[in-house]
Design a protein around this motif. Structure first.
Motif, PDB file in Angstrom:
ATOM      1  N   ASP A   4    -131.114  11.463   6.735  1.00  0.00           N
ATOM      2  CA  ASP A   4    -131.532  12.567   7.678  1.00  0.00           C
ATOM      3  C   ASP A   4    -130.494  13.687   7.350  1.00  0.00           C
ATOM      4  O   ASP A   4    -131.146  14.732   8.126  1.00  0.00           O
ATOM      5  N   ARG A   5    -130.298  14.112   6.230  1.00  0.00           N
ATOM      6  CA  ARG A   5    -129.740  14.692   6.121  1.00  0.00           C
ATOM      7  C   ARG A   5    -130.553  15.960   5.417  1.00  0.00           C
ATOM      8  O   ARG A   5    -131.434  16.300   4.673  1.00  0.00           O
ATOM      9  N   THR A   6    -130.674  17.155   6.014  1.00  0.00           N
ATOM     10  CA  THR A   6    -131.545  19.166   6.030  1.00  0.00           C
ATOM     11  C   THR A   6    -130.592  19.667   5.239  1.00  0.00           C
ATOM     12  O   THR A   6    -129.523  19.800   5.626  1.00  0.00           O
ATOM     13  N   SER A   8    -131.083  22.763   7.081  1.00  0.00           N
ATOM     14  CA  SER A   8    -130.349  22.913   8.128  1.00  0.00           C
ATOM     15  C   SER A   8    -128.661  22.013   8.491  1.00  0.00           C
ATOM     16  O   SER A   8    -127.891  22.456   9.418  1.00  0.00           O
ATOM     17  N   THR A   9    -129.126  20.629   8.643  1.00  0.00           N
ATOM     18  CA  THR A   9    -127.629  19.830   9.392  1.00  0.00           C
ATOM     19  C   THR A   9    -126.824  20.044   8.397  1.00  0.00           C
ATOM     20  O   THR A   9    -125.303  20.193   8.956  1.00  0.00           O
ATOM     21  N   GLU A  10    -126.683  20.566   6.929  1.00  0.00           N
ATOM     22  CA  GLU A  10    -125.212  20.417   6.554  1.00  0.00           C
ATOM     23  C   GLU A  10    -124.908  21.562   6.228  1.00  0.00           C
ATOM     24  O   GLU A  10    -123.635  22.045   6.253  1.00  0.00           O
ATOM     25  N   THR A 135    -123.679  16.353  -0.088  1.00  0.00           N
ATOM     26  CA  THR A 135    -124.671  17.387  -1.160  1.00  0.00           C
ATOM     27  C   THR A 135    -123.880  18.571  -1.697  1.00  0.00           C
ATOM     28  O   THR A 135    -123.088  19.256  -0.999  1.00  0.00           O
TER      29      THR A 135
END
Lengths: 245, 100
Positions: A4-6, A8-10, A135
């Protein structure tokens, strides 16, 4: 496995984790800008040094030994000694990253500094526990945010430094030390007894080396003593394990 | 905004060796397969290096820094990073003001 990592969230996680380091680094960047201009560098040269070197320890040491005519060989040697640790740091972090084009790595790793490297190692350990890799967005996004903050602080320091006075008066110089203490504590809490022994051996050896040989030898000697302590106290019963993947 | 050629050469030289250290690990990384003591030493790199950088400030600078360091370590074992920095800077300010 779902991820669920994007981007933006990263990036948001990277910024949130980096915030204390930025707060601690700002006074040091200001200090460098102020000291460099006091030694006769122009604000443009101070900003260029921060953007191209991005290394607080080496930059402050350079200002310390800066005089006219500029001792280029001594400056480069001192910088090499202080920053040799990046070799170990990038060797440790690089295998934990996903596959990337060489150019992206060559550019991305310019943004490797003590604080964001420690945060990335910490994050990589958490992600590994969750069965996945850290990431590149987190690592390089965080690194380049740090570069931007460092350059901005230097520019500000170079311009307003002459009006600020001694940063020691505000305890600002100790912020750097406190953040390193916090980062070391997070490693020791996560690791075993070898971690504590490595820290104690490194602290003792670095303090003695600083007293006898002076900076920047204490970094190499302290680090070597810490690694030696960790190796000697290692118990094979814990089981051999490969470090890289 | 002046740019002195000698100053520029010094900055570029320092920047180049720093960057080479940063990317040097990329060449090492793929070839390292460590076990046992070597792996233990490799895993100790982060805390050992960070400790060596700050040890002189904590141990051989003065009583204010050493005491503030002890307070900071106690805080670091319990509090998040930002709170640790606040406690550390606060402690060193108080101790220096007290004349240590």
């Amino acid at each position: 496995m779902t991820d669920d990592r994007t981007v933006s969230t990263e990036l948001r996680a990277a910024a949130a984790d980096l915030a204390p380091a930025v707060i601690a680094a700002m006074p040091i960047g200001l200090l460098f800008g102020a000291l460099a201009t006091a030694k006769g560098m122009s604000p443009l040269e101070a900003v260029l040094a921060s953007a191209l070197m991005f290394s607080g320890g080496a930059q402050l040491a350079a200002v310390e030994i800066w005089h006219h005519p500029v001792p280029i060989a001594a400056l480069v040697a001192s910088t090499l000694l202080i920053n040799a640790r990046f070799l170990l740091m990038s060797a440790s972090l690089a295998p934990k990253l996903p596959k990337l084009p060489l150019l992206a790595r060559l550019v991305g790793f310019h943004a490797l500094a003590d604080e964001n490297w420690a945060l990335s190692e910490s994050r990589a350990a958490e992600e590994a526990a969750a069965g996945r890799r850290i990431t590149a967005t987190y690592v390089f996004g965080q690194g380049w945010m740090f570069v931007a903050a460092w350059v901005a602080a230097t520019a500000l320091g170079a311009v307003v430094g002459p009006f600020l006075g001694d940063p020691r008066r505000l305890g600002a110089d100790f912020a750097f030390t406190a953040i390193f203490v916090g980062l070391v504590a997070s490693f020791v809490r996560r690791g075993g007894g070898g971690g504590v022994a490595a820290v104690l051996a490194s602290a003792a050896a670095a303090a003695i080396a600083h007293r006898t040989l002076g900076a920047p030898w204490h970094i190499l000697i302290g680090a070597a003593a810490g690694l030696l302590a960790a190796a000697l106290l290692h118990r094979p019963a814990a089981g051999p394990k490969a470090v890289t993947r | 905004m002046s740019l002195d050629p000698t100053t520029l050469a010094a900055i570029l030289g320092m920047a180049l060796v720093t960057w080479l250290c940063r990317i040097g690990g990329l060449a090492l990384a793929g070839r390292l397969r460590l076990s046992g003591r070597a792996a233990a030493a490799f895993e100790a790199i982060p805390p050992a290096v960070l400790t060596a950088v700050i040890a002189p400030t904590l141990l051989v600078t003065g009583p204010a820094e050493t005491l503030a360091g002890a307070v900071t370590i106690a805080a670091a074992l319990r509090l998040p990073l930002l709170a640790t920095v606040v406690v550390g800077v606060g402690a060193v300010l108080v101790l220096r003001t007290a004349g240590l």
